[in-house]
Design a protein around this motif. Structure first.
Motif, PDB file in Angstrom:
ATOM      1  N   GLY A 140       0.814  -1.211   0.000  1.00  0.00           N
ATOM      2  CA  GLY A 140       0.000   0.000   0.000  1.00  0.00           C
ATOM      3  C   GLY A 140       0.845   1.257   0.000  1.00  0.00           C
ATOM      4  N   SER A 141       2.006   1.195   0.646  1.00  0.00           N
ATOM      5  CA  SER A 141       2.897   2.355   0.715  1.00  0.00           C
ATOM      6  C   SER A 141       3.691   2.562  -0.562  1.00  0.00           C
ATOM      7  CB  SER A 141       3.872   2.197   1.890  1.00  0.00           C
ATOM      8  OG  SER A 141       3.178   2.075   3.106  1.00  0.00           O
ATOM      9  N   THR A 142       3.941   1.483  -1.299  1.00  0.00           N
ATOM     10  CA  THR A 142       4.800   1.584  -2.474  1.00  0.00           C
ATOM     11  C   THR A 142       4.038   1.620  -3.790  1.00  0.00           C
ATOM     12  OG1 THR A 142       5.061  -0.829  -2.481  1.00  0.00           O
ATOM     13  CG2 THR A 142       6.730   0.456  -1.328  1.00  0.00           C
ATOM     14  N   THR A 143       2.842   1.004  -3.834  1.00  0.00           N
ATOM     15  CA  THR A 143       2.087   0.958  -5.091  1.00  0.00           C
ATOM     16  C   THR A 143       0.683   1.533  -4.955  1.00  0.00           C
ATOM     17  OG1 THR A 143       1.166  -1.243  -4.688  1.00  0.00           O
ATOM     18  CG2 THR A 143       3.326  -1.139  -5.740  1.00  0.00           C
ATOM     19  N   ALA A 144       0.279   1.900  -3.726  1.00  0.00           N
ATOM     20  CA  ALA A 144      -1.057   2.443  -3.435  1.00  0.00           C
ATOM     21  C   ALA A 144      -2.154   1.400  -3.567  1.00  0.00           C
ATOM     22  CB  ALA A 144      -1.379   3.646  -4.334  1.00  0.00           C
ATOM     23  N   VAL A 145      -1.816   0.127  -3.755  1.00  0.00           N
ATOM     24  CA  VAL A 145      -2.788  -0.953  -3.857  1.00  0.00           C
ATOM     25  C   VAL A 145      -2.444  -1.987  -2.787  1.00  0.00           C
ATOM     26  CG1 VAL A 145      -3.807  -2.725  -5.317  1.00  0.00           C
ATOM     27  CG2 VAL A 145      -3.071  -0.564  -6.331  1.00  0.00           C
ATOM     28  N   GLY A 146      -3.180  -1.982  -1.670  1.00  0.00           N
ATOM     29  CA  GLY A 146      -2.838  -2.861  -0.565  1.00  0.00           C
ATOM     30  C   GLY A 146      -3.798  -4.005  -0.323  1.00  0.00           C
ATOM     31  N   GLY A 147      -4.858  -4.116  -1.121  1.00  0.00           N
ATOM     32  CA  GLY A 147      -5.877  -5.132  -0.878  1.00  0.00           C
ATOM     33  C   GLY A 147      -5.530  -6.567  -1.241  1.00  0.00           C
ATOM     34  N   PRO A 148      -4.855  -6.813  -2.379  1.00  0.00           N
ATOM     35  CA  PRO A 148      -4.644  -8.194  -2.839  1.00  0.00           C
ATOM     36  C   PRO A 148      -3.997  -9.151  -1.850  1.00  0.00           C
ATOM     37  CG  PRO A 148      -4.188  -6.675  -4.619  1.00  0.00           C
ATOM     38  CD  PRO A 148      -4.432  -5.835  -3.395  1.00  0.00           C
ATOM     39  N   PRO A 149      -2.950  -8.793  -1.098  1.00  0.00           N
ATOM     40  CA  PRO A 149      -2.347  -9.789  -0.193  1.00  0.00           C
ATOM     41  C   PRO A 149      -3.345 -10.376   0.798  1.00  0.00           C
ATOM     42  CG  PRO A 149      -0.894  -7.904  -0.432  1.00  0.00           C
ATOM     43  CD  PRO A 149      -2.183  -7.524  -1.082  1.00  0.00           C
ATOM     44  N   LEU A 150      -4.149  -9.522   1.420  1.00  0.00           N
ATOM     45  CA  LEU A 150      -5.118  -9.996   2.394  1.00  0.00           C
ATOM     46  C   LEU A 150      -6.250 -10.758   1.722  1.00  0.00           C
ATOM     47  CD1 LEU A 150      -5.173  -9.717   5.481  1.00  0.00           C
ATOM     48  CD2 LEU A 150      -6.834  -7.882   5.198  1.00  0.00           C
ATOM     49  N   ALA A 151      -6.701 -10.275   0.575  1.00  0.00           N
ATOM     50  CA  ALA A 151      -7.784 -10.947  -0.138  1.00  0.00           C
ATOM     51  C   ALA A 151      -7.370 -12.346  -0.589  1.00  0.00           C
ATOM     52  CB  ALA A 151      -8.205 -10.113  -1.352  1.00  0.00           C
ATOM     53  N   LEU A 152      -6.119 -12.512  -1.005  1.00  0.00           N
ATOM     54  CA  LEU A 152      -5.642 -13.816  -1.450  1.00  0.00           C
ATOM     55  C   LEU A 152      -5.586 -14.812  -0.295  1.00  0.00           C
ATOM     56  CD1 LEU A 152      -2.811 -12.755  -3.917  1.00  0.00           C
ATOM     57  CD2 LEU A 152      -4.935 -13.919  -4.509  1.00  0.00           C
ATOM     58  N   VAL A 153      -5.184 -14.353   0.881  1.00  0.00           N
ATOM     59  CA  VAL A 153      -5.121 -15.234   2.044  1.00  0.00           C
ATOM     60  C   VAL A 153      -6.529 -15.648   2.488  1.00  0.00           C
ATOM     61  CG1 VAL A 153      -4.529 -15.333   4.507  1.00  0.00           C
ATOM     62  CG2 VAL A 153      -2.896 -14.406   2.870  1.00  0.00           C
ATOM     63  N   MET A 154      -7.499 -14.764   2.327  1.00  0.00           N
ATOM     64  CA  MET A 154      -8.858 -15.015   2.809  1.00  0.00           C
ATOM     65  C   MET A 154      -9.778 -15.595   1.740  1.00  0.00           C
ATOM     66  SD  MET A 154      -9.167 -11.424   4.918  1.00  0.00           S
ATOM     67  CE  MET A 154     -10.932 -11.544   5.104  1.00  0.00           C
ATOM     68  N   GLN A 155      -9.248 -15.901   0.568  1.00  0.00           N
ATOM     69  CA  GLN A 155     -10.079 -16.222  -0.595  1.00  0.00           C
ATOM     70  C   GLN A 155     -10.990 -17.429  -0.424  1.00  0.00           C
ATOM     71  OE1 GLN A 155      -7.879 -18.314  -3.926  1.00  0.00           O
ATOM     72  NE2 GLN A 155      -6.110 -17.537  -2.797  1.00  0.00           N
ATOM     73  N   HIS A 156     -10.651 -18.365   0.462  1.00  0.00           N
ATOM     74  CA  HIS A 156     -11.445 -19.586   0.611  1.00  0.00           C
ATOM     75  C   HIS A 156     -12.508 -19.486   1.707  1.00  0.00           C
ATOM     76  CE1 HIS A 156      -8.969 -21.799  -2.217  1.00  0.00           C
ATOM     77  NE2 HIS A 156      -7.890 -21.388  -1.589  1.00  0.00           N
ATOM     78  N   GLY A 157     -12.669 -18.294   2.286  1.00  0.00           N
ATOM     79  CA  GLY A 157     -13.677 -18.106   3.319  1.00  0.00           C
ATOM     80  C   GLY A 157     -15.046 -17.819   2.726  1.00  0.00           C
ATOM     81  N   GLU A 158     -16.005 -17.600   3.607  1.00  0.00           N
ATOM     82  CA  GLU A 158     -17.351 -17.236   3.162  1.00  0.00           C
ATOM     83  C   GLU A 158     -17.347 -15.807   2.624  1.00  0.00           C
ATOM     84  OE1 GLU A 158     -19.925 -19.126   2.968  1.00  0.00           O
ATOM     85  OE2 GLU A 158     -18.998 -20.886   3.904  1.00  0.00           O
ATOM     86  N   PRO A 159     -17.987 -15.571   1.470  1.00  0.00           N
ATOM     87  CA  PRO A 159     -17.964 -14.232   0.864  1.00  0.00           C
ATOM     88  C   PRO A 159     -18.385 -13.111   1.799  1.00  0.00           C
ATOM     89  CG  PRO A 159     -18.868 -15.800  -0.685  1.00  0.00           C
ATOM     90  CD  PRO A 159     -18.691 -16.535   0.616  1.00  0.00           C
ATOM     91  N   TYR A 160     -19.448 -13.330   2.579  1.00  0.00           N
ATOM     92  CA  TYR A 160     -19.920 -12.234   3.445  1.00  0.00           C
ATOM     93  C   TYR A 160     -18.930 -11.934   4.566  1.00  0.00           C
ATOM     94  CZ  TYR A 160     -21.614 -16.282   6.138  1.00  0.00           C
ATOM     95  OH  TYR A 160     -21.700 -17.466   6.831  1.00  0.00           O
TER      96      TYR A 160
END
Length: 230
Positions: free
Chosen positions: A125-145
């Motif tokens: 997030g500090s270097t590319t202004a896009v910080g969401g993907p790392p956390l989303a990838l780790v949580m990808q197999h959970g329930e959507p809600y």
């Protein structure tokens, strides 16, 4: 673009910066990342309130705390290393994670993995202004809600940390603040559209869209880093 980003973030859990930043930085570069952070804060707060019953507070405390040193490391890297190669490395890592996720086995979002994701998210997030993907990838197999609710909480806390840093650093002035606040009504409309889209996305489409968006984020960050060095 802000409307599209707010719709996607409300429907999926993240996506505002991925959609809006590449366009806004071409038109008004001084608005990035402050304006997007100001808009994302009330949007995330509204999503948190909507989805409050699905938030896993104890679990999300781990990546939120890990985000702090990640942000510090990211700022330090920006001050000491070649920014272009740093951004290329981070973007490439995200794309590799997407490929591995497609072919790898299902895994749980343990506290250790969430801690690493929060740390990397702070750096990215500090270097590319896009910080969401790392956390989303780790949580990808959970329930959507639950993913949507937890990401909203994470981004709300991240925005508060970032705005505090912008204020201390003198980056956030009154003119920029008022310009940014003028986009908040758009975030409300995006929230309404995103809320209506959740049923469609949750119908077996959540993870494919999430993976696709992470791939787009990595590609945009990679192209932006290469383009910036030309």
């Amino acid at each position: 673009m802000v409307l599209a980003g707010c719709w996607l973030q409300s429907a999926l859990g993240f996506g505002l910066a991925i959609v809006a930043a590449p366009i806004i930085v071409l038109i008004k570069p001084e608005w990035v990342p402050v304006m997007l952070t100001v808009v994302a804060l009330p949007l995330s707060a509204m999503n948190v309130w909507q989805l409050r019953h699905h938030i896993q507070l104890r679990m999300m405390a781990v990546p939120i705390v890990a985000r702090v040193p990640g942000t510090v490391i990211g700022v330090w890297l920006l001050m000491t290393l070649n920014v272009q190669w740093l951004q290329i490395s981070v973007a490439t890592a995200v794309l590799m994670a997407v490929v591995i996720s497609f072919w790898g086995r299902k895994f749980e979002a343990t506290r250790g993995r969430l801690a690493w994701a929060g740390l990397v998210s702070g750096v990215m997030g500090s270097t590319t202004a896009v910080g969401g993907p790392p956390l989303a990838l780790v949580m990808q197999h959970g329930e959507p809600y639950r993913i949507r609710a937890n990401l909203s909480l994470y981004f709300m806390c991240s925005c508060l940390l970032s705005l505090a840093g912008y204020s201390v650093g003198g980056i956030l002035n009154s003119e920029l603040l008022w310009q940014s606040l003028s986009f908040v009504p758009i975030s409300v409309l995006g929230l309404m559209l995103g809320t209506r889209s959740r049923g469609y996305i949750d119908g077996g489409r959540f993870r494919p869209i999430l993976m696709w968006l992470c791939g787009v984020a990595g590609t945009v960050a990679l192209v932006g880093a290469i383009w910036g060095g030309i």
